[in-house]
Design an enzyme around this catalytic site. Structure first.
Site, PDB file in Angstrom:
ATOM      1  CG  ASP A  18      -2.093   0.872   1.147  1.00 49.68           C
ATOM      2  OD1 ASP A  18      -2.306   1.484   0.079  1.00 49.68           O
ATOM      3  OD2 ASP A  18      -2.818   0.982   2.145  1.00 49.68           O
ATOM      4  N   GLY A  21       0.364   5.358  -4.556  1.00 48.45           N
ATOM      5  CA  GLY A  21      -0.211   6.635  -4.975  1.00 48.45           C
ATOM      6  C   GLY A  21       0.325   7.781  -4.130  1.00 48.45           C
ATOM      7  NE  ARG A  22      -1.477   6.471   0.999  1.00 46.29           N
ATOM      8  CZ  ARG A  22      -1.546   5.550   1.941  1.00 46.29           C
ATOM      9  NH1 ARG A  22      -1.325   5.870   3.203  1.00 46.29           N
ATOM     10  NH2 ARG A  22      -1.826   4.316   1.623  1.00 46.29           N
ATOM     11  CD1 TRP A  23       7.594   6.508  -2.274  1.00 52.72           C
ATOM     12  CD2 TRP A  23       7.281   6.840  -4.470  1.00 52.72           C
ATOM     13  NE1 TRP A  23       8.831   6.559  -2.874  1.00 52.72           N
ATOM     14  CE2 TRP A  23       8.666   6.760  -4.218  1.00 52.72           C
ATOM     15  CE3 TRP A  23       6.847   7.053  -5.780  1.00 52.72           C
ATOM     16  CZ2 TRP A  23       9.616   6.885  -5.227  1.00 52.72           C
ATOM     17  CZ3 TRP A  23       7.784   7.182  -6.796  1.00 52.72           C
ATOM     18  CH2 TRP A  23       9.167   7.093  -6.511  1.00 52.72           C
ATOM     19  NE  ARG A  31      -3.784   6.936  -7.678  1.00 50.71           N
ATOM     20  CZ  ARG A  31      -3.734   6.556  -6.393  1.00 50.71           C
ATOM     21  NH1 ARG A  31      -3.476   7.437  -5.462  1.00 50.71           N
ATOM     22  NH2 ARG A  31      -3.965   5.302  -6.058  1.00 50.71           N
ATOM     23  CG  HIS A  35       0.576   1.963  -9.494  1.00 53.56           C
ATOM     24  ND1 HIS A  35       0.229   1.579  -8.204  1.00 53.56           N
ATOM     25  CD2 HIS A  35      -0.474   2.705  -9.944  1.00 53.56           C
ATOM     26  CE1 HIS A  35      -0.976   2.066  -7.901  1.00 53.56           C
ATOM     27  NE2 HIS A  35      -1.418   2.751  -8.943  1.00 53.56           N
ATOM     28  CB  THR A  64     -13.008  -8.236  -5.607  1.00 53.66           C
ATOM     29  OG1 THR A  64     -12.905  -8.158  -4.176  1.00 53.66           O
ATOM     30  CG2 THR A  64     -12.640  -9.641  -6.044  1.00 53.66           C
ATOM     31  CG  LEU A 129       9.475 -17.102  -3.637  1.00 50.46           C
ATOM     32  CD1 LEU A 129       9.136 -17.190  -2.156  1.00 50.46           C
ATOM     33  CD2 LEU A 129      10.193 -15.772  -3.922  1.00 50.46           C
ATOM     34  CD  GLU A 188       2.273 -13.418  15.648  1.00 46.64           C
ATOM     35  OE1 GLU A 188       2.399 -12.252  16.058  1.00 46.64           O
ATOM     36  OE2 GLU A 188       1.744 -14.333  16.333  1.00 46.64           O
TER      37      GLU A 188
HETATM   38  C1  FPP Z   1      -1.401   0.153  -3.744  1.00 48.25           C
HETATM   39  O1  FPP Z   1      -1.061   1.486  -3.873  1.00 48.25           O
HETATM   40  C2  FPP Z   1      -0.794  -0.795  -4.705  1.00 48.25           C
HETATM   41  C3  FPP Z   1      -1.441  -1.381  -5.768  1.00 48.25           C
HETATM   42  C4  FPP Z   1      -2.772  -0.966  -6.229  1.00 48.25           C
HETATM   43  C5  FPP Z   1      -0.835  -2.533  -6.496  1.00 48.25           C
HETATM   44  C6  FPP Z   1       0.535  -2.344  -7.037  1.00 48.25           C
HETATM   45  C7  FPP Z   1       1.016  -3.494  -7.830  1.00 48.25           C
HETATM   46  C8  FPP Z   1       2.325  -3.847  -7.965  1.00 48.25           C
HETATM   47  C9  FPP Z   1       3.400  -3.094  -7.281  1.00 48.25           C
HETATM   48  C10 FPP Z   1       2.788  -4.989  -8.826  1.00 48.25           C
HETATM   49  C11 FPP Z   1       1.912  -6.212  -8.977  1.00 48.25           C
HETATM   50  C12 FPP Z   1       2.730  -7.428  -9.191  1.00 48.25           C
HETATM   51  C13 FPP Z   1       2.672  -8.475 -10.077  1.00 48.25           C
HETATM   52  C14 FPP Z   1       3.695  -9.545  -9.949  1.00 48.25           C
HETATM   53  C15 FPP Z   1       1.704  -8.625 -11.202  1.00 48.25           C
HETATM   54  P1  FPP Z   1      -2.260   2.533  -3.833  1.00 48.25           P
HETATM   55  O2  FPP Z   1      -2.560   2.937  -5.238  1.00 48.25           O
HETATM   56  O3  FPP Z   1      -3.420   1.962  -3.085  1.00 48.25           O
HETATM   57  O4  FPP Z   1      -1.607   3.713  -3.033  1.00 48.25           O
HETATM   58  P2  FPP Z   1      -2.360   4.825  -2.173  1.00 48.25           P
HETATM   59  O5  FPP Z   1      -3.040   4.100  -1.037  1.00 48.25           O
HETATM   60  O6  FPP Z   1      -1.238   5.713  -1.718  1.00 48.25           O
HETATM   61  O7  FPP Z   1      -3.316   5.519  -3.099  1.00 48.25           O
END
Ligand code: FPP
Length: 221
Positions: A18, A21-23, A31, A35, A64, A129, A188
């Site tokens: 998570d 987007g904020r990063w 945004r 990603h 979902t 893995l 945990e």
């Molecule tokens: C949340 O940030 C992150 C995501 C919506 C998914 C990001 C997906 C990947 C890094 C890669 C997926 C990997 C594979 C192997 C297919 P956010 O947009 O919710 O951030 P925010 O809460 O700051 O808005």
């Protein structure tokens, strides 16, 4: 990393990645740039998981509920995941990483599903893995699907995977957000303020060391 004894390592680590987007927003970027930085973080963490000797790593790539995001972001994420799977496939084959998509197929577009299927097929004989990519995944949807098919544990999307021992969520949020509900019953929980793009293998090692110090009781004494 100073080695953690195998018996103190979690069999299955799950991550809610998570804060992308904020990063990006904190840097005045789109945004989508968050990603992309999140992809770099993920593959650094995969290297860390290999180094630490983890067997299962599950990541929440698309829930979902994520279909409710603006259409432009949904489209970006679909294309982004498709491209990532294609570009990283050879790397995963070489590193012994076995890809597994976890989630409902419908309504994921065919071109994305094809890329997942290709990645699963190319890495099917790998065993170092398991990288379980939760995509169009929801814990309640999984439980509904399993219940319809019969016994829940036998009909989870990946029934052979061990329970989640350690569940990590970045970005300071402290929620499960419908992630691996059945599998995380005794997990945990580990929360960090770091935003996902800043979570690199050292941050994983720190979480693993924290986990290794915990005493788990599973309801007993
Ligand atoms: C949340 O940030 C992150 C995501 C919506 C998914 C990001 C997906 C990947 C890094 C890669 C997926 C990997 C594979 C192997 C297919 P956010 O947009 O919710 O951030 P925010 O809460 O700051 O808005």
């Amino acid at each position: 990393m100073e080695a953690i004894p195998t018996e103190r390592l979690p069999a299955h680590v799950a991550i809610i990645m998570d804060g992308n987007g904020r990063w990006a927003e904190a840097r005045g970027l789109d945004r989508s740039a968050g990603h992309e930085a999140g992809e770099q973080a993920l593959f650094d963490v995969v290297e860390g998981a290999l180094e630490a000797g983890l067997g299962y790593l599950s990541v929440y790539a698309f829930s979902t509920e994520n279909w409710a995001r603006p259409q432009s972001e949904v489209e970006f994420l679909l294309g982004f995941n498709r491209k990532l799977l294609r570009e990283r496939r050879d790397y995963m084959v070489e590193r012994g990483v076995r890809i597994r998509r976890i989630g409902r197929r419908y309504p994921v577009p065919d071109d994305v599903l094809e890329e997942f299927d290709a990645a699963e097929a190319a890495t099917a004989s790998n065993g170092t893995l398991f990288l379980q990519v939760c995509f169009n995944y929801g814990g309640r949807a999984e439980l509904e699907d399993a219940a319809k098919a019969g016994s829940i544990p036998d009909n989870l999307y990946a029934p052979d995977a061990p329970d989640v021992d350690l569940l990590i969520r970045t970005s300071g949020e402290k929620r499960l957000s419908n992630f691996l509900l059945w599998q995380s019953a005794y997990a945990e929980l580990y929360f960090t303020e770091k935003l996902w793009p800043d979570f690199k293998r050292d941050a994983l090692f720190e979480a693993l060391r924290d986990y290794a110090r915990r005493r788990r009781r599973f309801g007993g004494l």
